[in-house]
Write an enzyme that holds these catalytic residues in place. Structure first.
Site, short mmCIF file in Angstrom:
data_model
loop_
_atom_site.label_atom_id
_atom_site.label_comp_id
_atom_site.label_asym_id
_atom_site.label_seq_id
_atom_site.Cartn_x
_atom_site.Cartn_y
_atom_site.Cartn_z
NE ARG A 105 -3.71 -0.50 2.04
CZ ARG A 105 -4.75 -0.63 1.22
NH1 ARG A 105 -5.24 0.43 0.61
NH2 ARG A 105 -5.32 -1.78 1.02
CB THR A 109 -1.78 7.15 -3.36
OG1 THR A 109 -1.20 5.82 -3.40
CG2 THR A 109 -0.85 8.12 -4.08
CG ASP A 201 0.41 -9.06 10.49
OD1 ASP A 201 0.79 -10.02 9.78
OD2 ASP A 201 0.48 -7.88 10.10
CG ASP A 204 3.93 -9.78 11.89
OD1 ASP A 204 4.85 -9.86 11.05
OD2 ASP A 204 3.50 -8.69 12.32
#
Ligand code: URA
Length: 210
Positions: A105, A109, A201, A204
């Site tokens: 990402r 933006t 996550d 992770d």
């Protein structure tokens, strides 16, 4: 097409998902559970594959049986967490080709940007199963599917372990032709982009990086 999304209610899938969510579950067990869940989900996702009659010879006699027909399969994990689902899928469909797609990402933006993509050369002729254990905002999922469509693919299934309403809506709105398969649709996304209650996550926890 089946009801979309399909939420698996198989007891084994629900049981293993509960173990996966538990914060006490360490990386080794987490990886094993993701593989087992992926195998079980592969079994369900491939339920409607077409079959054709073939003739074989057993040690006793010739007989007519059935074999999978139609297009060949491709598996596309979204890096990094999608990798955890590949081995389980391949245990069920060992001849599938595997492509990889990596998106991050952009911090300015917030749009997903592709940083790695290697797809099988005949990808447009295959039925594709895209893998990402967590369908959160749906932005990455939608972008990955758009990218794969640009490569000419028309038959795409998306498989996640846990989704949330935001991710499901986004993917279904952007790609209503994509069949979505999940083990659970949780309550919501939190302000950090994590699914609640979720499992934390996934990358992770798979790779022990936190
Ligand atoms: N990605 C994850 O790994 N977990 C979430 O809850 C959302 C996105």
């Amino acid at each position: 097409m089946r009801q979309n999304p399909v939420v698996f209610d198989h007891p084994l899938i629900q049981h293993k998902l509960s173990l996966l969510r538990d914060k006490q579950t360490g990386s080794k067990e987490f990886r094993e559970l993701v593989e087992e869940l992926s195998m079980l989900m592969a079994y369900e996702v491939t339920r409607n594959l077409p079959t054709k009659e073939i003739e074989i010879e057993t040690p006793i006699c010739k007989t007519k049986t059935r074999a999978i027909s139609g297009k060949k399969l491709g598996i596309i994990p979204i890096l990094r967490a999608g990798l955890g689902m590949v081995d389980g899928m391949l245990r069920i469909v060992p001849t599938a080709r595997v492509g990889h797609i990596g998106l991050y990402r952009d911090p300015d933006t917030l749009n997903p940007v592709e940083y790695y993509c290697k797809l099988p050369s005949d990808v447009s002729e295959r039925d594709l199963i895209v893998l990402d254990p967590m369908l959160a905002t749906g932005g990455t999922a939608s972008e990955a599917v758009s990218y794969i469509k640009k490569a000419g693919c028309t038959s795409i299934k998306f498989v996640s372990l846990i989704a949330c309403p935001e991710g499901v809506s986004r993917l279904m709105k952007d790609h209503p032709d994509v069949e979505l398969y999940v083990a659970a649709i949780d309550e919501r996304l939190n302000e950090h982009g994590y699914i609640v209650p979720g499992l934390g996550d996934a990358g992770d926890r798979l790779y022990g990086t936190k």
